[in-house]
Design an enzyme around this catalytic site. Structure first.
Site, PDB file in Angstrom:
ATOM      1  NE  ARG A 168      53.333  28.499  38.569  1.00 24.86           N
ATOM      2  CZ  ARG A 168      52.974  29.698  39.047  1.00 24.86           C
ATOM      3  NH1 ARG A 168      52.035  29.801  39.959  1.00 24.86           N
ATOM      4  NH2 ARG A 168      53.551  30.798  38.595  1.00 24.86           N
ATOM      5  N   GLY A 230      42.269  44.151  41.687  1.00 26.21           N
ATOM      6  CA  GLY A 230      43.230  44.873  42.520  1.00 26.21           C
ATOM      7  C   GLY A 230      43.814  44.020  43.618  1.00 26.21           C
ATOM      8  N   GLY A 255      52.384  36.672  34.628  1.00 31.50           N
ATOM      9  CA  GLY A 255      53.508  37.458  35.126  1.00 31.50           C
ATOM     10  C   GLY A 255      53.093  38.666  35.927  1.00 31.50           C
ATOM     11  N   GLY A 257      51.470  38.832  38.665  1.00 32.59           N
ATOM     12  CA  GLY A 257      51.725  38.614  40.088  1.00 32.59           C
ATOM     13  C   GLY A 257      53.195  38.825  40.442  1.00 32.59           C
ATOM     14  CG  ASP A 258      55.850  36.288  38.637  1.00 30.23           C
ATOM     15  OD1 ASP A 258      55.406  35.711  39.648  1.00 30.23           O
ATOM     16  OD2 ASP A 258      55.919  35.748  37.523  1.00 30.23           O
TER      17      ASP A 258
HETATM   18  P1  ATP Z   1      49.846  35.135  38.646  1.00 23.00           P
HETATM   19  O1  ATP Z   1      50.833  34.422  39.532  1.00 23.00           O
HETATM   20  O2  ATP Z   1      49.078  34.228  37.727  1.00 23.00           O
HETATM   21  O3  ATP Z   1      50.421  36.307  37.899  1.00 23.00           O
HETATM   22  P2  ATP Z   1      48.682  36.430  41.009  1.00 23.00           P
HETATM   23  O4  ATP Z   1      47.464  35.957  41.742  1.00 23.00           O
HETATM   24  O5  ATP Z   1      49.989  36.342  41.696  1.00 23.00           O
HETATM   25  O6  ATP Z   1      48.690  35.679  39.611  1.00 23.00           O
HETATM   26  P3  ATP Z   1      47.189  38.655  39.989  1.00 23.00           P
HETATM   27  O7  ATP Z   1      46.263  38.913  41.112  1.00 23.00           O
HETATM   28  O8  ATP Z   1      46.666  37.985  38.783  1.00 23.00           O
HETATM   29  O9  ATP Z   1      48.507  37.935  40.544  1.00 23.00           O
HETATM   30  O10 ATP Z   1      47.816  40.038  39.510  1.00 23.00           O
HETATM   31  C1  ATP Z   1      48.614  40.820  40.367  1.00 23.00           C
HETATM   32  C2  ATP Z   1      48.231  42.264  40.265  1.00 23.00           C
HETATM   33  O11 ATP Z   1      48.414  42.733  38.939  1.00 23.00           O
HETATM   34  C3  ATP Z   1      46.787  42.567  40.632  1.00 23.00           C
HETATM   35  O12 ATP Z   1      46.654  42.762  42.025  1.00 23.00           O
HETATM   36  C4  ATP Z   1      46.511  43.838  39.839  1.00 23.00           C
HETATM   37  O13 ATP Z   1      46.963  44.975  40.547  1.00 23.00           O
HETATM   38  C5  ATP Z   1      47.381  43.638  38.596  1.00 23.00           C
HETATM   39  N1  ATP Z   1      46.553  43.051  37.523  1.00 23.00           N
HETATM   40  C6  ATP Z   1      46.402  41.745  37.201  1.00 23.00           C
HETATM   41  N2  ATP Z   1      45.534  41.593  36.178  1.00 23.00           N
HETATM   42  C7  ATP Z   1      45.120  42.835  35.842  1.00 23.00           C
HETATM   43  C8  ATP Z   1      44.231  43.381  34.847  1.00 23.00           C
HETATM   44  N3  ATP Z   1      43.559  42.596  33.987  1.00 23.00           N
HETATM   45  N4  ATP Z   1      44.075  44.714  34.819  1.00 23.00           N
HETATM   46  C9  ATP Z   1      44.736  45.533  35.650  1.00 23.00           C
HETATM   47  N5  ATP Z   1      45.579  45.097  36.605  1.00 23.00           N
HETATM   48  C10 ATP Z   1      45.779  43.769  36.693  1.00 23.00           C
END
Ligand code: ATP
Length: 316
Positions: A168, A230, A255, A257-258
């Site tokens: 963050r 993905g 959320g 990612g969580d």
């Molecule tokens: P954050 O902490 O902001 O949630 P992050 O980098 O930890 O971000 P992301 O990569 O944004 O996590 O999202 C985690 C997972 O959720 C992705 O790997 C994917 O499988 C799914 N996901 C996120 N956004 C989408 C979307 N628009 N459509 C489909 N699946 C999504």
């Protein structure tokens, strides 16, 4: 005893009506947020026994944190009330596409005053996994010490550590963060990181190389998250790309990612093959993206099973 234990800052969230930029929002839905809280609730919905520790203020937002954890079946026995600081708050807007605005009121809040002593009540040694994120060590010196002590306790007891760096930039500089987050990632059995974070912490150029870097240094499994593209997942034996589940109308990406972390950890603890861990994680992440707020879209075990079987029947 809880199967999975975690801790962090739970906050009240004022979520603007969909599609209204924060500066113009007049109506808000009040809910809760916090990466570890989100993951804890997601794991409980998937049927795991989960415990959450942290500090909240002696105020209605703190009461809501406790009540929500209870309602979701998360053990809140180690949640402390700090009489001298408020529960942290944030407010944000929600859009599927455009840049989100987030305003925090969390500096000095109860959650940032977490100590290692607070975590004495968290049964880390008896758990099957400890889930930690890089947000807590950014909150303050005692919270940082608490995070490091918790990871040490888990390692000493042979309890697997799951780690999401969740950098963050609003809380600390990249330089300061790297000094804390890299060792935490190297102490973890499961590294669940965004692509940018994985590359930054490993010094590698892409997700596959970053995953290999963590595996060579002790991780047992790695997931590199790539939003709507993905994820890349790898363990000692295999490495593969996991497709995101198509979401026609993303409502609120926060959320995901969580939620993904919870899905991956759930399948991993159930000793599912790597491919299944990735598929479960992607399904839970995609479900989160389809609802407003961090918690509303999280599926139950039955809902997840239906998603993975691609059941298209409608309940009526
Ligand atoms: P954050 O902490 O902001 O949630 P992050 O980098 O930890 O971000 P992301 O990569 O944004 O996590 O999202 C985690 C997972 O959720 C992705 O790997 C994917 O499988 C799914 N996901 C996120 N956004 C989408 C979307 N628009 N459509 C489909 N699946 C999504």
């Amino acid at each position: 005893a809880p199967e999975i234990v975690t801790f962090g800052e739970a906050m009240g969230l004022f979520l603007a009506d969909a599609g209204t930029p924060l500066a113009h929002a007049r109506r808000f839905t009040r809910t809760l947020a916090g990466a570890e809280l989100n993951t804890a609730v997601a794991l409980a919905r998937l049927g795991h026994a989960v415990a959450f520790a942290g500090r909240v203020g002696d105020d209605p937002f703190g009461d809501d944190v406790r009540a929500t954890l209870r309602a979701e079946g998360v053990d809140a026995g180690a949640l402390r009330v700090d009489p001298s600081a408020p529960t942290g708050l944030l407010t944000r807007d929600q859009h599927g596409e455009r840049r989100l605005r987030v305003v925090y009121h969390r500096a000095g809040a109860a959650g940032s005053r977490l100590t290692a002593g607070d975590l004495a009540a968290l049964p880390i040694e008896q758990a099957r996994a400890l889930h930690v994120t890089g947000i807590t060590p950014a909150l303050g010196p005692t919270a940082r010490a608490a995070t490091l002590a918790a990871v040490e306790r888990a390692r000493a007891a042979g309890v697997p550590v799951s780690f999401d760096p969740n950098f963050r930039a609003r809380l600390w500089s990249a330089e300061e963060a790297a000094k804390v987050l890299r060792p935490l990632a190297l102490a973890a059995d499961l590294v669940l990181a965004g692509e940018e974070e994985a590359c930054w912490l490993s010094g590698c150029d892409d997700a596959a190389a970053a995953a290999t870097w963590f595996l060579r240094r002790g991780a047992r499994a790695v997931a590199v998250k790539r939003g709507a593209r993905g994820a890349w997942v790898a363990d000692g034996e295999r490495a593969l790309a996991i497709a995101a589940r198509p979401v026609a109308l993303p409502v609120d990406p926060v959320g995901a990612g969580d939620a993904f972390d919870a899905g991956f950890l759930s399948a991993w603890l159930r000793e599912q093959p790597l491919e299944r861990c990735g598929a479960v994680a992607a399904a839970v992440g995609a479900a989160c993206v389809q609802s407003a707020g961090d918690l509303a879209g999280l599926p139950t075990g039955a809902e997840l099973a239906a998603l993975l079987d691609d059941e298209t029947e409608v309940d009526r």
